[in-house]
Design an enzyme around this catalytic site. Structure first.
Site, PDB file in Angstrom:
ATOM      1  N   ASP A 444       0.828  -1.206   0.000  1.00  0.00           N
ATOM      2  CA  ASP A 444       0.000   0.000   0.000  1.00  0.00           C
ATOM      3  C   ASP A 444       0.864   1.258   0.000  1.00  0.00           C
ATOM      4  OD1 ASP A 444      -2.340   1.475  -0.016  1.00  0.00           O
ATOM      5  OD2 ASP A 444      -3.218   0.432   1.694  1.00  0.00           O
ATOM      6  N   ASP A 508     -10.624   1.449  -3.244  1.00  0.00           N
ATOM      7  CA  ASP A 508     -11.047   1.111  -1.887  1.00  0.00           C
ATOM      8  C   ASP A 508     -12.569   1.013  -1.781  1.00  0.00           C
ATOM      9  OD1 ASP A 508      -8.539   0.894  -0.813  1.00  0.00           O
ATOM     10  OD2 ASP A 508      -8.496   2.905   0.051  1.00  0.00           O
TER      11      ASP A 508
END
Length: 706
Positions: A444, A508
């Protein structure tokens, strides 16, 4: 008449001409007879000169320069402290390469050499453009801008992409007017709001019609992409790295090379573009490493437990996930020392001794005992202000000393241009991988770069290269470990990061209504097998919208499928439906991850439709995103099938809601299997259920005769 070089590939011919010392893209289109550029008389390329301009007109070519009379945005902006900034590069030689040519341009007086590299992939016809600048002078050369190349666009429409967190790859169209339109990212990643790709084509181009040109800059850092209408009416497009002031200074003898700008053309709209780009990504960007390799169905813990890690609860989730058909268990954020929320502990990559008193080993062993592999979330480029790493090394952040810079998610960016920082992070992640049976990293990157400086110098370029080096080094040490590129969702999605990763976390947002549009745009440039797509909870944590399990599962079915929800909370009927969807996905993986993706024209403007076809099979999706305009649905026409073949067609997910929603239910909608030719399906279409907003129909087609 000047020299011409001809490249061929993918049914196209590309002709590069050199006239009066300048490089030109003379032709790029359907293959010329025999590939002979001699069929092109350069006199056909001459343009009339208008009053009010320089005598020779607008000096536009593959690498336009102000110094030779180009009045638009040039491909090179360079200067020296002495005040010199004029360049007049001229062709000094051509070199052939295995898949293209290099044109060498030089200006001895300016002390500058430029090498333009042009390639055309033989299989797909995807072109690659990049340029390399070398300082031949005796004093430093400051670079403000270097373009990969300047390409002329068709005078029609431009489709650009913007968006934000949880709404990535938002496409919008415009017709370029006078002046310059620019899309720029200064966030240290490809970004959510200004991804480095666009499409230009004839007015009204669509999924299956129209001449189009797609551009994709393969770079994971700051970038600039622009379209400019020149004074003579032509349109140019350029792309390249965006430098901070004083960032790129070449010492005598030093060179700078741009990222690659990949371009593909199609006479058949966006689907034709994907027909070139998808196999190019599969074979050239990914190097074929995913072909024939089943993409494991994920279970990701994030939206199930967030930071709440309890070993017994995680084991129960793993057991339920394995029972549903998951093949990889990914432990997301919250597993490492001191991590109770997103404000602390990034940079301290050891298991939390309270949550995991015996380390990660027991959980990994349990997961593997259930038949799943194990993946782990990391964010190696970052450290929280509240972390042991930064308490011990406060100078390891990217930024200027004694300057206060804003935090992002309570964290700073680590200065990976410094060997000691990169070595420390490599050591921590390497120890995790060497000491545990970890098959996968979800990598990430949750913070924009705001002060990209290192040791008093701008360092966005060097930081991006530092990220590449760190990933490359870990891959070399652990070649069996797969890596997912994630940056708050789809904030780092480009071909260069994909060279060294195996999956892109698309967004997301797991809300399938939003995901349908996100995945549709993503699919233009990226094939489905690299598109992370998860079944989230019924109530989306990004949109607060509640959707059905059917829509969530059938939306995730078409990517690299995963689940990101507390499966223990699912009613038994929904858990059974999820198991069936995962089983269907597994049975169709060779098709979904190796077939041809064809976006379709839905029968209602508030719907999204597409199909994946290949090897005599196809799977088609019709998702109703908005309330239908009319109360009865038109047939779904599917293009891309063999017109003469007979197909067995069935609706995978017949509606289970009360029959009162449809007074008459077609046989196909009732679940009966019917036969139809590809020609019939393309012209007459398939009957569809009446879909309300938030409902989906998925059709499976199998060829039974030719």
């Amino acid at each position: 008449m000047g020299a011409q070089e001809t490249l061929g590939g993918g049914g196209d011919t590309l002709v590069i001409g050199v006239r009066a010392g300048r490089p030109h893209l003379d032709y790029w289109g359907p293959a010329l007879a025999g590939g002979r550029s001699t069929l092109l008389d350069p006199r056909l390329l001459e343009r009339a000169g208008a009053h009010g301009m320089l005598d020779a007109g607008e000096a536009f070519d593959l690498f336009p320069e102000s110094g030779v009379g180009f009045t638009g945005a040039p491909a090179l902006r360079a200067w020296r402290a002495s005040g010199s900034f004029v360049t007049q590069l001229a062709h000094s030689g051509t070199r052939t390469t295995p898949e293209g040519v290099e044109l060498v341009l030089a200006d001895a007086r300016a002390g500058v050499e430029a090498v333009l590299s042009i390639e055309l992939d033989p299989a797909t016809g995807v072109a690659g453009f990049r340029s390399r600048i070398r300082n031949l002078g005796v004093e430093p050369l400051h670079l403000d801008w270097v373009s990969c190349a300047a390409l002329e666009l068709m005078d029609g429409e431009v489709m650009a992409f913007g968006g934000r967190w949880a709404r990535e790859f938002d496409a919008h169209r415009f017709r370029p007017g006078p002046g310059l339109w620019s899309s720029e990212a200064r966030t240290g990643r490809t970004s959510h709001h200004a991804p480095p790709f666009l499409i230009a084509g004839e007015a009204g181009f669509g999924d299956s019609h129209g001449e189009v040109l797609g551009l994709h800059l393969a770079w994971s850092g700051d970038h600039r992409l622009f379209v400019e209408r020149l004074r003579d009416g032509r349109l140019q497009a350029q792309a390249g790295e965006l430098f901070w002031p004083g960032e790129m200074v070449l010492e005598p003898g030093a060179s700078y090379e741009t990222p690659s700008l990949y371009a593909a053309r199609s006479s058949d709209g966006l689907n034709g573009l994907s027909d070139r780009l998808h196999p190019f990504v599969r074979d050239r960007i990914l190097g074929g490493r995913l072909r024939g390799k089943p993409r494991p169905v994920h279970f990701n813990t994030w939206e199930a437990v967030y930071f709440r890690h309890d070993l017994s609860e995680l084991k129960a989730l793993a057991e339920t996930a394995a029972g549903a058909g998951a093949e990889r268990f990914v432990l997301d954020d919250g597993w490492f020392r001191g991590r109770e929320d997103d404000t602390a502990a990034l940079g301290d990559w050891t298991p939390d001794p309270i949550k995991y008193p015996d380390g990660l080993g027991p959980l990994i062993a349990y997961v593997r005992g259930l038949g799943m592999t194990f993946g782990l979330w990391v964010e190696p480029e970052m450290a929280n202000a509240d972390s042991d790493l930064l308490r011990d090394h406060p100078d390891w952040i990217l930024g200027e000393p004694d300057r206060v810079q804003p935090l992002g998610r309570g964290q700073y960016v680590l200065d990976l241009t410094r060997p000691e920082v990169s070595e420390a992070i490599f050591g921590q992640i390497n120890d995790l991988l060497a000491g545990h049976a970890i098959d996968y990293l979800k990598w990430d990157m949750n913070r924009d770069l705001t002060h990209p400086a290192s040791r008093g110098r701008p360092a966005s370029h060097a930081q991006t290269l530092g990220v590449y080096r760190l990933i490359d080094r870990l891959r070399a040490a652990h070649p069996a470990v797969e890596i997912e590129a994630c940056a708050s969702g789809g904030g780092r999605a480009d071909y260069e990061i994909l060279r060294r990763t195996d999956r892109i976390w698309t967004s997301d947002c797991n809300d399938p209504i939003e995901r349908q549009a996100i995945q549709r745009a993503f699919s233009i440039f990226f094939p489905p097998e690299v598109m992370g797509a998860h079944v989230g909870p019924a109530a989306s944590h990004t949109t607060a919208r509640t959707t059905s399990l059917d829509l969530r599962a059938m939306t995730a079915l078409f990517g690299h499928m995963g689940v990101e929800a507390d499966l223990r909370a699912l009613p038994a009927r929904e858990l059974d439906a999820l198991k069936a969807a995962i089983s269907l996905h597994k049975s169709l993986r060779p098709l979904l991850h190796g077939g041809r993706l064809i976006r379709q024209a839905p029968p209602d403007p508030g719907a999204i439709a597409f199909m994946v076809a290949g090897d005599g099979r196809a799977l088609a999706s019709l998702a109703q995103i908005e309330t239908p305009r009319y109360n009865a649905a038109a047939p779904l026409r599917l293009t891309g099938l063999d017109p003469e073949a007979l197909y067995e067609v069935r609706l995978v997910n017949p509606p289970f809601r009360p029959q009162a929603a449809m007074k008459q239910i077609p046989a196909l909608v009732r679940g009966e299997i019917l036969g139809a030719t590809g020609r019939w399906i393309a012209h007459a279409g398939l009957p569809t259920p009446i879909l309300r907003a938030g409902e989906i129909a998925v059709f499976q087609l199998n060829r039974i005769t030719r």
